[in-house]
Design an enzyme around this catalytic site. Sequence first.
Site, mmCIF file in Angstrom:
data_model
loop_
_atom_site.group_PDB
_atom_site.id
_atom_site.type_symbol
_atom_site.label_atom_id
_atom_site.label_comp_id
_atom_site.label_asym_id
_atom_site.label_seq_id
_atom_site.Cartn_x
_atom_site.Cartn_y
_atom_site.Cartn_z
ATOM 1 N N LEU A 186 16.464 -33.746 62.894
ATOM 2 C CA LEU A 186 15.844 -32.903 63.796
ATOM 3 C C LEU A 186 14.815 -32.263 64.179
ATOM 4 O O LEU A 186 14.046 -31.497 63.139
ATOM 5 C CB LEU A 186 17.342 -31.705 63.873
ATOM 6 C CG LEU A 186 16.968 -30.290 64.500
ATOM 7 C CD1 LEU A 186 17.741 -31.027 65.749
ATOM 8 C CD2 LEU A 186 17.955 -29.264 63.986
ATOM 9 N N SER A 187 14.410 -32.564 65.148
ATOM 10 C CA SER A 187 13.254 -31.120 65.608
ATOM 11 C C SER A 187 12.130 -32.048 64.400
ATOM 12 O O SER A 187 11.830 -33.255 65.388
ATOM 13 C CB SER A 187 13.036 -30.083 65.809
ATOM 14 O OG SER A 187 12.209 -28.750 65.766
ATOM 15 N N ALA A 188 11.337 -31.170 63.683
ATOM 16 C CA ALA A 188 9.668 -31.590 63.062
ATOM 17 C C ALA A 188 10.644 -32.695 61.809
ATOM 18 O O ALA A 188 9.577 -33.276 61.876
ATOM 19 C CB ALA A 188 9.653 -30.164 61.949
ATOM 20 N N GLY A 207 10.684 -35.736 64.232
ATOM 21 C CA GLY A 207 9.338 -35.917 64.243
ATOM 22 C C GLY A 207 9.008 -36.683 63.159
ATOM 23 O O GLY A 207 8.259 -37.952 62.635
#
Length: 397
Positions: free
Chosen positions: A150-152, A155
């Site tokens: 999720l999110s970072a 990434g």
Amino acid sequence: MSLTRNVDLLRRLPKLNALHLAETARGAGELSPLAEVAGFGSNPGNLRMFAFVPAQLQQPRALVVVLHGCGQTAAAYDLGAGWSTLAKHYGFALLMPEQQRANNANTCFNWFSPEDTARDSGEPCSIREMIAHMVTTHGIDARRIFITGLSAGGGMTSVMLATYPEVFAAGAVIAGLPYGVASNLRQALDGMFHSPERPARELGDLVRKASDHRGPWPKISVWHGSADRTVNPGNADEIVKQWLDLHGLPLTPMAETVVDGYPRQAWWNADGETIVESFAITDMAHGTPLGVADNDHRYGMEGAFLIEAGISSSYHIAKFFGLTDWIRSLAPAKPALSPAPHLARSIRAAVAEPQPNAKLKAKPNGKSSAKPSKKAKRGLDISAVITRALTAAGLMK
């Protein structure tokens, strides 16, 4: 909001949320079955390793790597997204790396830092060492390793799929960003808030330059809330473009269906296997979507960046990875005394299953409708649906 204000907000986050996050982490740690593992390798990224291996494992043995978001711990994200519950239910091993504040004040994985986005360097190398430890220690099949975040963490999932594509059979990115679009904080913030468009070939080349690997490439599932104000939803399109280019697939979806009320786009290979899919969670903000799964179970619970949306992303991702059939193989040969409720659920699940022959319905602007085509609906084989349902309920072989 200006770039200066965004940077200032990021700097202030630890001061604003430190007490709340510490309390959340302690509570999650008490409830999560994750156990910390030490001595897994040289650990150049200075990450912590947590794992859960249920007593029963499906064969061949599979591993799912799960990466938390900013401000979260491995245990907190596990509790919220329900991955250890899924692991126990479906018999796969779970690896959850955890960021440390010494590396990032907000406990974000450094998905944009040059030393943490290169093969055999920093955080990617640490995660790769953790995976190798799990494979050796628990007899994981090297062909059944998956990753999501999720999110970072999303990434960093893109980073791992790009830098070690030969390791993973598939990945799933939730509210994340494509690989290679940032190499410093300014570029990272620009990608998060604005998501500049790039040609598909350029995006694909960023992955091709990350290693000597030239295929086959992992499958990928992309999830993003349309009302996300933290990571621009345009990043989902850029991730899809990046992997369509790697797989040599067209930008136009091969099918568009609705799953649990949300549009899903899909692309498949010559064998008919879905290798790229994208879910747009309408009106959802930044986070992991939660809901009741097809099997009537709920995995996870609401919390920071863990949002009730009526769709269980963790379950659907596990299904995309091919991990959700194991529990049915353990069903007793004889039917239960009252099979009707199980039969009803099986029929609902079979009817709701996206049909591989769903046709694209394009709009004049080149984008496509999220609704299944009428032709696909008319082509539904009710007899086959009932047969599948009876088989799943244990009433047919």
